[in-house]
Design an enzyme around this catalytic site. Structure first.
Site, PDB file in Angstrom:
ATOM      1  N   GLU A   1      32.663 -50.578  32.521  1.00 32.33           N
ATOM      2  CA  GLU A   1      31.554 -51.363  31.956  1.00 32.33           C
ATOM      3  C   GLU A   1      30.277 -51.077  32.737  1.00 32.33           C
ATOM      4  OE1 GLU A   1      31.428 -52.483  28.822  1.00 32.33           O
ATOM      5  OE2 GLU A   1      33.081 -53.861  29.205  1.00 32.33           O
ATOM      6  N   HIS A   2      29.191 -50.915  32.024  1.00 32.58           N
ATOM      7  CA  HIS A   2      27.885 -50.598  32.617  1.00 32.58           C
ATOM      8  C   HIS A   2      27.901 -49.289  33.409  1.00 32.58           C
ATOM      9  CE1 HIS A   2      25.391 -54.029  31.472  1.00 32.58           C
ATOM     10  NE2 HIS A   2      26.490 -54.730  31.529  1.00 32.58           N
TER      11      HIS A   2
ATOM     12  N   GLY B   1      26.637 -60.767  18.685  1.00 36.63           N
ATOM     13  CA  GLY B   1      26.420 -61.274  20.037  1.00 36.63           C
ATOM     14  C   GLY B   1      27.696 -61.490  20.817  1.00 36.63           C
TER      15      GLY B   1
ATOM     16  N   GLY C   1      29.558 -58.999  22.014  1.00 39.26           N
ATOM     17  CA  GLY C   1      29.844 -57.845  22.863  1.00 39.26           C
ATOM     18  C   GLY C   1      30.808 -56.866  22.208  1.00 39.26           C
TER      19      GLY C   1
ATOM     20  N   SER D   1      28.307 -54.937  17.251  1.00 40.54           N
ATOM     21  CA  SER D   1      27.927 -55.003  15.844  1.00 40.54           C
ATOM     22  C   SER D   1      26.694 -54.133  15.610  1.00 40.54           C
ATOM     23  CB  SER D   1      27.658 -56.446  15.420  1.00 40.54           C
ATOM     24  OG  SER D   1      26.736 -57.055  16.282  1.00 40.54           O
ATOM     25  N   SER D   2      25.786 -54.078  16.582  1.00 39.84           N
ATOM     26  CA  SER D   2      24.568 -53.296  16.339  1.00 39.84           C
ATOM     27  C   SER D   2      24.869 -51.800  16.290  1.00 39.84           C
ATOM     28  CB  SER D   2      23.483 -53.604  17.367  1.00 39.84           C
ATOM     29  OG  SER D   2      24.012 -53.758  18.635  1.00 39.84           O
TER      30      SER D   2
ATOM     31  N   GLU E   1      18.244 -46.893  19.075  1.00 40.56           N
ATOM     32  CA  GLU E   1      18.320 -48.204  19.753  1.00 40.56           C
ATOM     33  C   GLU E   1      17.296 -48.297  20.889  1.00 40.56           C
ATOM     34  OE1 GLU E   1      21.691 -50.315  19.644  1.00 40.56           O
ATOM     35  OE2 GLU E   1      21.079 -51.722  21.205  1.00 40.56           O
TER      36      GLU E   1
ATOM     37  N   ASP F   1      28.829 -47.277  22.804  1.00 37.44           N
ATOM     38  CA  ASP F   1      29.135 -48.055  21.607  1.00 37.44           C
ATOM     39  C   ASP F   1      29.092 -47.208  20.331  1.00 37.44           C
ATOM     40  OD1 ASP F   1      29.137 -49.982  23.500  1.00 37.44           O
ATOM     41  OD2 ASP F   1      27.316 -50.987  22.833  1.00 37.44           O
TER      42      ASP F   1
HETATM   43  C1  GLA Z   1      26.245 -52.559  25.887  1.00 35.02           C
HETATM   44  C2  GLA Z   1      25.585 -51.188  25.746  1.00 35.02           C
HETATM   45  C3  GLA Z   1      26.534 -50.077  26.204  1.00 35.02           C
HETATM   46  C4  GLA Z   1      27.147 -50.371  27.567  1.00 35.02           C
HETATM   47  C5  GLA Z   1      27.668 -51.796  27.639  1.00 35.02           C
HETATM   48  C6  GLA Z   1      28.124 -52.165  29.015  1.00 35.02           C
HETATM   49  O1  GLA Z   1      27.314 -52.678  24.998  1.00 35.02           O
HETATM   50  O2  GLA Z   1      25.203 -50.961  24.437  1.00 35.02           O
HETATM   51  O3  GLA Z   1      25.861 -48.851  26.201  1.00 35.02           O
HETATM   52  O4  GLA Z   1      26.234 -50.110  28.586  1.00 35.02           O
HETATM   53  O5  GLA Z   1      26.721 -52.751  27.206  1.00 35.02           O
HETATM   54  O6  GLA Z   1      29.177 -51.375  29.430  1.00 35.02           O
END
Ligand code: GLA
Length: 383
Positions: free
Chosen positions: A34-35, A120, A122, A125-126, A158, A170
């Site tokens: 993540e991140h 929203g 996580g 959806s976008s 985006e 994503d």
């Molecule tokens: C959002 C961002 C992704 C990723 C995550 C965290 O979903 O769109 O690119 O950075 O947060 O892992």
């Protein structure tokens, strides 16, 4: 035809009196990593069976017409007049803008879309909206771009229209998912491998905290800046190209005093998370779900204490999971500041866990969380 396809088809016929082409684009879960997608790391997403349905057809004019069923809102623009707008419109217009920037011969079209991913939460959806439209336009106008090119196009969209400086995970996962498989995506080279998701007696369950703190996208961009600030120092000090080149934690520690405390904490998290994802991929391939689950708990700690993208509600849900012997692993999933936890739970204990966690969460925060038992799915496709 399922409900989603029927819905967009009938609304399309009603509005535009024509027969559309249908597409589906999934949301995603992320098991680990993540991140780190915008930090040259590895991530482990899978596409899911919830997503966005599109009905679309060129209309032989110079006008683009969108109708969002979920917002019950229409929007039209001349192809030559595409510009930044607000809300849901930016996710679709950003994609159109990118095709135009590439000089693609895009003419007018009609488009109806609707999603069944909680917004929203996580679950991207976008990205599903962007990937679905990019894939559909590429298909109906015959632009000949591949899935990787489309993912990069959506990422640029985006960045420029909604203005979130997101990574590639994503949209890439939405476009490249494979049923019953997880992707191990290398975000530096933008290449992936698939491996089977074998859950033998366990289920992946998302618990939606139903909170979405409004600072999310601003804070997301701030984390990105911290990482960039840290990297610019580490590059010089350690002669490296990116976070993944740091394989000794002692090297990072040597640079601690050169970095602002919040920047150092983010760098530490990123280096650890890149290591965890590599370890996690190996464990998953050996079918060591218990070992994998422990890493998920560690990731949560890192996201909460070092990267500081969690919140009281999500920490509470992750805490319940940590205290339950039937949960192998759990953590905040996605960008943070609300949304869902992802949990690996023993199959026969899922109902009890969901019920008990629901009661405790409602008592603490006055909100009833929602639970989704996840099924993986294929990536964006024409139906
Ligand atoms: C959002 C961002 C992704 C990723 C995550 C965290 O979903 O769109 O690119 O950075 O947060 O892992």
């Amino acid at each position: 035809m399922n409900d989603g396809t029927q819905n967009v088809t009938s609304r399309f016929r009603e509005k535009y009196q024509a027969a559309p082409v249908l597409f589906f684009s999934p949301g995603r879960i992320n098991l680990l990593g993540e991140h780190v997608d915008y930090n040259d790391g590895y991530v482990m997403p899978a596409a899911i069976n919830m997503g966005v349905y599109y009905a679309i057809a060129p209309n032989s004019t110079a006008t683009i017409n969108f109708y969002s069923i979920d917002f019950d809102e229409s929007f039209s623009t001349p192809v030559t007049g595409v510009q930044k707008n607000e809300g849901w419109k930016n996710y679709v217009l950003g994609v159109v803008d990118q095709f135009l920037k590439l000089g693609k011969d895009l003419t007018g079209f009609d488009c109806v879309f609707a999603g069944d991913i909680p917004v929203g939460a996580g679950m991207s959806s976008s990205a599903a909206v962007e990937a679905g439209l990019a894939f559909a336009l590429n298909d109906v106008f015959g632009f000949g771009m591949n899935r990787k090119e489309l993912a990069l196009l959506c990422q640029r969209a985006e960045h420029t229209y909604p203005g979130v400086q997101c990574g590639i995970m994503d949209m890439y996962a939405s476009l490249n998912g494979k049923k019953d498989h997880v992707l191990l995506l290398d975000c530096r080279n933008i290449t992936h491998d698939y491996f089977p998701l074998q859950l033998d007696g366990y289920r992946i369950v998302l618990l939606n905290s139903k909170v979405h703190h409004s600072l999310a996208s601003g804070e997301y961009n701030v984390r990105r800046q911290y990482c960039e600030e840290g990297m610019s120092v580490l590059k010089k000090e350690l002669s490296i190209q990116s976070f993944r080149d740091i394989d000794d934690a002692a090297d990072l520690l040597r640079c601690k005093d050169l970095l602002r405390p919040e920047v150092f904490a983010c760098c530490k998290y990123v280096v650890e998370e890149i290591g965890r994802t590599q370890k996690g991929a190996a464990l998953l391939q050996q079918n060591d779900l218990a070992g994998f689950g422990k890493l998920m708990f560690e990731t949560h700690e890192g996201l909460s204490k070092l990267y500081k993208v969690s919140c009281a509600e999500i920490d509470f849900l992750a805490g319940l999971a940590m205290a339950d012997k039937n949960v192998l692993g759990a953590r905040l999933m996605g960008g943070g500041f609300g949304g869902c936890t992802i949990n690996i739970i023993k199959e026969e204990a899922v109902n009890d866990f969901v019920e008990e966690a629901g009661t405790a969460y409602q008592k603490a925060f006055g909100i009833l969380p929602e639970a989704y038992i996840m099924q993986t799915a294929d990536g964006t496709r024409r139906l």
